[in-house]
Motif scaffolding. Structure first.
Motif, PDB file in Angstrom:
ATOM      1  N   LEU A 200      67.089  16.071  41.541  1.00 13.24           N
ATOM      2  CA  LEU A 200      65.704  15.723  41.823  1.00 13.24           C
ATOM      3  C   LEU A 200      65.619  14.481  42.690  1.00 13.24           C
ATOM      4  O   LEU A 200      66.517  13.638  42.685  1.00 13.24           O
ATOM      5  N   GLU A 201      64.514  14.366  43.412  1.00 12.38           N
ATOM      6  CA  GLU A 201      64.237  13.172  44.191  1.00 12.38           C
ATOM      7  C   GLU A 201      62.949  12.533  43.692  1.00 12.38           C
ATOM      8  O   GLU A 201      61.991  13.231  43.355  1.00 12.38           O
ATOM      9  N   PRO A 202      62.903  11.193  43.597  1.00 12.55           N
ATOM     10  CA  PRO A 202      61.666  10.517  43.188  1.00 12.55           C
ATOM     11  C   PRO A 202      60.791  10.194  44.392  1.00 12.55           C
ATOM     12  O   PRO A 202      61.281   9.793  45.446  1.00 12.55           O
ATOM     13  N   VAL A 203      59.493  10.389  44.220  1.00 11.26           N
ATOM     14  CA  VAL A 203      58.521  10.081  45.272  1.00 11.26           C
ATOM     15  C   VAL A 203      57.440   9.194  44.659  1.00 11.26           C
ATOM     16  O   VAL A 203      56.768   9.598  43.703  1.00 11.26           O
ATOM     17  N   ALA A 204      57.279   7.988  45.173  1.00 11.79           N
ATOM     18  CA  ALA A 204      56.226   7.103  44.690  1.00 11.79           C
ATOM     19  C   ALA A 204      54.871   7.654  45.104  1.00 11.79           C
ATOM     20  O   ALA A 204      54.650   7.985  46.271  1.00 11.79           O
ATOM     21  N   ILE A 205      53.963   7.805  44.130  1.00  9.81           N
ATOM     22  CA  ILE A 205      52.644   8.373  44.401  1.00  9.81           C
ATOM     23  C   ILE A 205      51.575   7.405  43.897  1.00  9.81           C
ATOM     24  O   ILE A 205      51.859   6.432  43.210  1.00  9.81           O
ATOM     25  N   GLY A 206      50.329   7.708  44.219  1.00  6.19           N
ATOM     26  CA  GLY A 206      49.215   6.870  43.814  1.00  6.19           C
ATOM     27  C   GLY A 206      48.772   7.135  42.389  1.00  6.19           C
ATOM     28  O   GLY A 206      49.380   7.929  41.666  1.00  6.19           O
ATOM     29  N   PRO A 207      47.685   6.504  41.963  1.00  2.00           N
ATOM     30  CA  PRO A 207      47.237   6.578  40.571  1.00  2.00           C
ATOM     31  C   PRO A 207      46.406   7.814  40.235  1.00  2.00           C
ATOM     32  O   PRO A 207      45.955   7.951  39.095  1.00  2.00           O
ATOM     33  N   ALA A 208      46.182   8.735  41.164  1.00  5.05           N
ATOM     34  CA  ALA A 208      45.330   9.896  40.889  1.00  5.05           C
ATOM     35  C   ALA A 208      45.833  10.702  39.701  1.00  5.05           C
ATOM     36  O   ALA A 208      45.055  11.267  38.934  1.00  5.05           O
TER      37      ALA A 208
END
Length: 255
Positions: A200-208
């Protein structure tokens, strides 16, 4: 702990990946949350079966689910020893399909505390399957609820920087063994392990993703593409502080 996940690929792609007979039609889900109906794959009459179950495991001996903690994750280290889960681990194992899940990295304390959300997905955006246990709860009025929870274990190298726990994700070559109710305990135990670091790869996302009502593609938008929400209004100086209730981590550390 894993408290939100996603199934965004088409129903036909999931059926092709997991080989069940049914032909369900369902919309993409970007923010699946506990207590919602979720698709599982189990072995039934010798063939794989697609079924919807409540995400939140209820052992058969529970009299009233309202009095029982919400169990969405089950620790792999202790499942075989807990009366709540050991029979399900022996006979009622299933796959919980997904193409992404979310985790939060917490930092700071007090007013400086924050939780940054991350999406974990395969680099090729394909499906994977959480190892999960299911149970049918029978109510006093004769109705039934099919319930499920995923297995978790220590974080792998990729997850460790974000959270200390990680869902157990099965190698597709091990799906058959996990689903087989006749598999020996030692065979099942060897499947309960963290996924490979490169799966897996981590992707920083917003608070939605923090709000269950948000269930569209914007939930998975990388951080650079998100629009920050306006800050909440400061409470009045005379307002009383809310009393915090103990937080149940959903990890199934019961009995």
């Amino acid at each position: 702990m894993c408290g939100r996940y996603a199934i965004t690929l088409p129903p036909e792609a999931m059926r092709a990946s997991f080989g069940y007979r049914e032909q369900p039609n369902f919309p993409p889900r970007y923010n699946i949350a506990p207590t919602q109906p979720v698709p599982i794959v189990r072995l039934h009459d010798g063939a794989r079966q697609f079924l919807l179950m409540r995400w939140g495991f209820i052992p058969g001996w529970v009299k009233d689910p309202k009095d029982f903690p919400l169990v969405i994750n089950i620790r792999m280290e202790s499942a075989a020893e807990k009366p709540s889960f050991r029979h399900a681990l022996t006979r009622r194992r299933c796959l919980l399909p997904a193409d992404g899940f979310y985790e939060w990295r917490r930092s700071g304390t007090g007013r400086q505390a924050r939780a940054d959300a991350f999406l974990f997905r395969r680099p090729d955006r394909g499906f994977f399957a959480f190892a999960a246990l299911w149970e049918t709860w029978h109510s006093p009025d004769g109705s039934e609820i099919d319930t499920v929870a995923m297995m978790t274990g220590p974080a792998n190298g990729t997850m460790a920087a974000i959270h200390h726990r990680c869902p157990v994700i099965l190698d597709p070559r091990d799906h058959e063994a996990w689903l087989d109710p006749g598999a020996a305990p030692q065979q099942i135990n060897r499947l309960l392990k963290p996924p490979p670091d490169d799966l897996l790869e981590p992707v920083a996302i917003g608070p939605a993703v923090n709000k269950v009502a948000h269930d569209g593609p914007e939930v998975q938008a990388p951080m650079a593409e998100t629009v920050p929400e306006p800050p909440a209004a400061e409470p009045a100086s005379h307002a009383r502080k809310a009393t915090r209730r103990p937080v149940d981590d959903g990890q199934g550390s019961l009995f």
